[in-house]
Scaffold this motif. Structure first.
Motif, mmCIF file in Angstrom:
data_model
loop_
_atom_site.group_PDB
_atom_site.id
_atom_site.type_symbol
_atom_site.label_atom_id
_atom_site.label_comp_id
_atom_site.label_asym_id
_atom_site.label_seq_id
_atom_site.Cartn_x
_atom_site.Cartn_y
_atom_site.Cartn_z
ATOM 1 N N ILE A 199 0.856 -1.199 0.000
ATOM 2 C CA ILE A 199 0.000 0.000 0.000
ATOM 3 C C ILE A 199 0.892 1.248 0.000
ATOM 4 C CG2 ILE A 199 -0.266 0.345 2.524
ATOM 5 C CD1 ILE A 199 -3.254 0.338 0.178
ATOM 6 N N ALA A 200 0.534 2.230 -0.807
ATOM 7 C CA ALA A 200 1.324 3.463 -0.861
ATOM 8 C C ALA A 200 1.176 4.223 0.452
ATOM 9 C CB ALA A 200 0.834 4.328 -2.021
ATOM 10 N N ASP A 201 2.249 4.853 0.897
ATOM 11 C CA ASP A 201 2.201 5.612 2.159
ATOM 12 C C ASP A 201 1.061 6.627 2.148
ATOM 13 O OD1 ASP A 201 4.295 4.346 3.280
ATOM 14 O OD2 ASP A 201 5.799 5.851 2.689
ATOM 15 N N ASP A 202 0.857 7.238 0.994
ATOM 16 C CA ASP A 202 -0.144 8.305 0.895
ATOM 17 C C ASP A 202 -1.408 7.821 0.185
ATOM 18 O OD1 ASP A 202 1.068 7.846 -1.504
ATOM 19 O OD2 ASP A 202 1.205 9.953 -2.099
ATOM 20 N N TRP A 203 -1.706 6.514 0.308
ATOM 21 C CA TRP A 203 -2.857 5.954 -0.415
ATOM 22 C C TRP A 203 -4.164 6.627 -0.020
ATOM 23 C CZ3 TRP A 203 -7.198 3.254 1.436
ATOM 24 C CH2 TRP A 203 -7.204 3.010 2.818
ATOM 25 N N ASP A 204 -4.217 7.142 1.229
ATOM 26 C CA ASP A 204 -5.465 7.750 1.696
ATOM 27 C C ASP A 204 -5.382 9.273 1.742
ATOM 28 O OD1 ASP A 204 -3.643 7.758 3.725
ATOM 29 O OD2 ASP A 204 -5.005 6.992 5.267
ATOM 30 N N ALA A 205 -4.480 9.842 0.952
ATOM 31 C CA ALA A 205 -4.391 11.304 0.883
ATOM 32 C C ALA A 205 -5.731 11.869 0.420
ATOM 33 C CB ALA A 205 -3.288 11.718 -0.078
ATOM 34 N N ALA A 206 -6.196 12.905 1.110
ATOM 35 C CA ALA A 206 -7.536 13.432 0.821
ATOM 36 C C ALA A 206 -7.654 13.940 -0.610
ATOM 37 C CB ALA A 206 -7.877 14.540 1.811
#
Ligand code: GTP
Ligand code: SPV
Ligand code: MN
Length: 617
Positions: free
Chosen positions: A411-418
Motif C-alpha cells: 500500500i502506498a504511504d499516501d494511499w489515503d491522501a484526501a
C-alpha cells in the motif's frame, strides 16, 4: 410489543456499551422510521472501534455464524459460510428506480420508484423482528476529505457490520460530520429473516440468514439505497457497489466527476519517475492482482492505492485526480497464491474475514490456487468433508477475503491522501479469449472512450449467471452504473473536453487471450509489468508504436520480453488483428449501440465508422 431501545442493544452481549445515538434530528428520524417499519428487538449505534469489532465477532462466533480460525496461523481471523443460494451479486434482482425508465437505460432493471417503495415497505414490515438493528455511519474516502462522501447503513446483519469495519471508515468520526450538517446517503439492509414469526413465536436463527426473495434497490434521484434478502458482498455491503458506484456515478454525472470500477496504482520506473494509473476491468478480471502486482521486471515497482473503485475529479491544476473511496479489499480468493499474488497472500496474514473458502484441519483456510498441492483433507465451503478426489472445488469460485487496505505490504504511504493522486493513464481491460490484443493505445480521448464503451468480457463467478458467456460490460460498469450507460459515455466525452491536453492517455489490455489449444498465451500477473513498462515509456515519449485499425500497438521489440518464456508464434497471436473477426465485432457493437438509440454520442458512432473503414483498407 417491541420496545425500541436506542443505544442499549440487548442481544449483542451483556457487555454492550451504553453508546450514544445521535443529536442529528434528520438521522434520528430516519432511524426511528426504519425501526418502526422493520421492528427490530433493539438498536445498536456502531462506533467503528476495535472493541466493537471484537464484540461483534465474538457474538457471531457464539452464534455459530463465524468460525474463528486458528490464531497461530491466522490471528483475529474468521470464516463465514453462506447459504449455498447466496454466493454472489444478483444482477437480475438489482434495480434502478429513477422517475423515467430512460434515465436508467436499457442495461439496468428499471422500476417505478413509487411502486418499488410499496414493494419494499411490505417486505421490510417486521423483517427485523427479534434481531438487532445496527446503525453504521461511514465515510467513503478519508473522513472530512474534499472528495469524500458520507453514508449511514442500517443492517440486521452483524457479519455486514464486521465486514464494514474493513471496507469503509465507520463510526464516530463520520457521525460527527453528519451532525455538523454534511449530507449523507441513507442505506437500509435487511437479510429478510425475522426471528419472530407472524404468531409472535421465536424461531431459531441459522448460520447465514437470507431470503429467497432479493431486492437490491437504488433511488438515484433521492440518493437512497434499500437492499433486502441477501447477506453477500456487493448485495449487502452497501457502501461499496450500491453507494460508491451506483449512487456515486449519478452524483458524479451531476457534479462533473467520475465514480468508476477501477483499481489505482503508482508505478515507479527504474529512473525513479512515478506515474499513476487507473484501470477498469470487469468483476474477477484482475483488478486486485494488478493493484498488488510485483513487477517481474527489475527496477520497476508498483504501489497499491485501490483495488476496485476510484473516484476521479479534475483538480485545480486541470489534471484528473483520483481517490480510492474504500478502506479495504473484498478480494476474490481462488487463484490468489504465492505464485500469482503474493502481496494479497501477505495482506491477509490476520484480521481477515474469509467467506466461502475451505477450512483446513489445522484451523487455517485454503482455496484453489493458494498452493499447488491441495491439503489431503478439508471442510469445503458448504461445510462438507472434502479430499482432492472429491471431484468438486473446495472453495466457492466467488469466495472472498475481507481485509483493511492498511494491512497491504504494497500500500502506498499516501494511499489515503484526501486530494488523491494525479492520473497519467487509464487502462480498460476484459477477459477475452480472442480478438483483443495484449495491449493497444488509443490515439485520442474519443478512441479511448470508444474502447471503454465497447469492453466485452467472459462472465465470471462474481455474479449469478452463465460462466464464460461473452457479454458487453462497458467501462466494467454494466452492473454498477446508476444511470443510462450511453449518458455515461457522453459524460466521459465531456470530461475529456474539460481536461483537454491534461487528459490521461488511454490504453486497452487483455491478459486472457488464448491459443487454439485453449491455454493462455500470456503468463500474466507479475509479467504484466512488461505491458505497464511499455505504457510508461509511451507516456514518456520513449517507446515506439505502430498503427493498427484497433489502436496503437508496441513496435516490434519495444515490448520488453527479455527472459520471458513466450514463443514468437504466441507473441504474434497475442497481437493479431483479424479484420474479419473485427468486422463481426463492429457489427455486434453497432447492434449494441442501437439498443441505446440516439443517446449514443455522435463521437462514438464516428469511432465505430472509422474502425470499420480502417479494417477494410
Ligand atoms: P472484483 O473484486 O470482482 O471486482 O475482481 P478483480 O477484478 O479485482 O479480480 P482479481 O484480481 O481478484 O482476479 C480474479 C481472477 O483473475 C483470479 O482468479 C486471478 O488469479 C485471475 N487473474 C488475475 N490477473 C490475471 C492475469 O494476469 N492472468 C491470468 N491468467 N489470470 C489472472
Ligand atoms: C465485483 O463483483 O465487482 C466485486 C465484488 O468487487 S462485490 O462487492 O460482491 O460486488
Ligand atoms: Mn469489483
Amino acid at each position: 410489543m417491541t420496545i425500541i431501545q436506542h443505544s442499549r442493544g440487548s442481544t449483542a452481549g451483556s457487555d454492550e456499551p451504553q453508546g450514544r445515538s445521535t443529536t442529528d434530528a434528520r438521522l434520528l428520524a430516519w432511524v426511528d422510521q426504519v425501526a418502526a417499519l422493520t421492528k427490530p428487538e433493539s438498536i445498536v449505534w456502531c462506533d467503528g472501534s476495535l472493541a466493537e469489532f471484537d464484540r461483534i465477532t465474538r457474538l457471531l462466533v457464539a452464534e455459530g455464524k463465524l468460525i474463528r480460525l486458528n490464531p497461530e496461523w491466522r490471528p483475529n481471523s474468521f470464516l463465514a459460510r453462506t447459504d449455498p443460494s447466496d454466493v454472489a451479486r444478483v444482477e437480475d434482482r438489482t434495480f434502478i428506480c429513477s422517475a423515467e425508465p430512460d434515465a436508467a437505460g436499457p442495461t439496468n432493471n428499471w422500476r417505478d420508484p413509487t411502486e418499488m417503495r410499496a414493494v419494499l415497505d411490505a417486505l421490510l414490515d417486521g423483517s427485523m423482528r427479534g434481531r438487532v438493528m445496527y446503525v453504521v455511519p461511514f465515510s467513503m474516502g478519508p473522513v472530512g476529505g474534499a472528495l469524500s462522501r458520507l453514508g449511514v447503513q442500517i443492517t440486521d446483519s452483524a457479519y455486514v457490520v464486521a465486514s464494514m469495519h474493513a471496507m469503509a471508515r465507520t463510526g464516530r468520526e463520520a457521525l460527527e460530520l453528519i451532525e455538523r450538517g454534511e449530507s449523507w446517503v441513507p442505506a437500509v439492509h435487511s437479510v429478510g429473516m425475522p426471528l419472530i414469526d407472524e404468531r409472535g413465536r421465536r424461531v431459531d436463527d441459522v448460520a447465514w440468514p437470507c431470503n429467497e426473495t432479493k431486492y437490491i434497490v437504488h433511488f438515484p434521484e433521492d440518493r437512497e439505497i434499500v437492499s433486502y434478502g441477501s447477506g453477500y458482498g456487493g448485495n449487502s455491503l452497501l457502501a461499496k457497489k450500491a453507494f460508491a458506484l451506483r449512487i456515486a456515478s449519478v452524483m458524479a454525472r451531476d457534479e462533473g466527476w467520475l465514480a468508476e470500477h477501477m483499481l489505482l496504482v503508482r508505478i515507479t520506473s527504474p529512473e525513479g519517475q512515478a506515474y499513476h494509473v487507473a484501470a477498469a476491468f470487469p468483476s474477477a478480471c484482475g483488478k486486485t492482482n494488478l493493484a498488488m502486482m510485483r513487477p517481474a521486471l527489475p527496477g520497476w515497482s508498483v504501489e497499491t492505492i485501490g483495488d476496485d473503485i476510484a473516484w476521479l475529479r479534475p483538480g485545480d491544476d486541470g489534471r484528473l485526480w483520483a481517490i480510492n473511496p474504500e478502506n479495504g479489499f473484498f478480494g476474490v480468493a481462488p487463484g490468489t497464491g504465492m505464485g500469482t499474488n503474493p502481496t494479497a497472500v501477505e495482506t491477509m496474514w490476520g484480521n481477515t474475514i474469509f467467506t466461502n473458502v475451505a477450512l483446513r484441519d489445522d484451523g487455517d483456510v485454503w482455496w484453489e490456487g493458494l498452493t499447488d498441492t491441495p491439503p489431503a483433507h478439508l471442510i469445503d465451503w458448504r461445510g462438507e468433508d472434502w479430499t482432492p478426489e472429491s471431484g468438486r472445488v473446495a472453495a466457492h469460485p466467488n469466495s472472498r477475503f475481507t481485509v483493511a487496505a492498511a494491512q497491504c505490504p504494497s500500500i502506498a504511504d499516501d494511499w489515503d491522501a484526501a486530494e488523491g493522486v494525479p492520473i497519467d493513464a487509464i487502462i480498460f481491460g476484459g477477459r477475452r479469449a480472442t480478438n483483443v490484443p495484449l495491449v493497444t493505445e488509443a490515439g485520442s480521448w474519443e478512441q479511448g472512450v470508444f474502447m471503454g464503451a465497447t469492453i466485452a468480457s467472459e462472465r465470471t463467478a462474481a455474479a449469478e449467471g452463465e460462466l464464460g458467456e461473452l457479454r458487453r460490460d462497458p467501462f466494467a460498469m454494466l452492473p454498477f452504473c446508476g444511470y443510462n450507460m450511453a449518458d455515461h459515455w457522453a459524460h466521459w466525452l465531456r470530461m475529456g473536453e474539460r481536461l483537454g491536453a491534461s487528459a490521461p492517455a488511454i490504453f486497452r489490455v487483455n491478459w486472457f487471450r488464448k491459443g487454439e489449444d485453449g491455454r493462455y498465451l500470456w503468463p500474466g500477473f507479475g509479467e504484466n509489468a512488461r505491458v505497464l513498462a511499455w505504457i510508461v515509456r509511451r507516456l514518456e515519449g520513449e517507446a515506439g508504436a505502430m498503427r493498427t485499425p484497433v489502436g496503437l500497438v508496441p513496435l516490434e521489440r519495444e515490448l520488453d520480453i527479455d527472459g520471458l518464456d513466450v514463443t514468437e508464434a504466441d507473441l504474434d497471436e497475442l497481437f493479431a488483428v483479424d479484420p474479419e473477426q473485427w468486422i463481426a465485432e463492429c457489427d455486434s457493437t453497432e447492434e449494441y449501440f442501437d439498443r441505446f438509440g440516439n443517446r449514443v454520442p455522435q463521437a462514438l458512432r464516428a469511432e465505430l465508422a472509422s474502425l470499420r473503414y480502417h479494417l477494410t483498407l
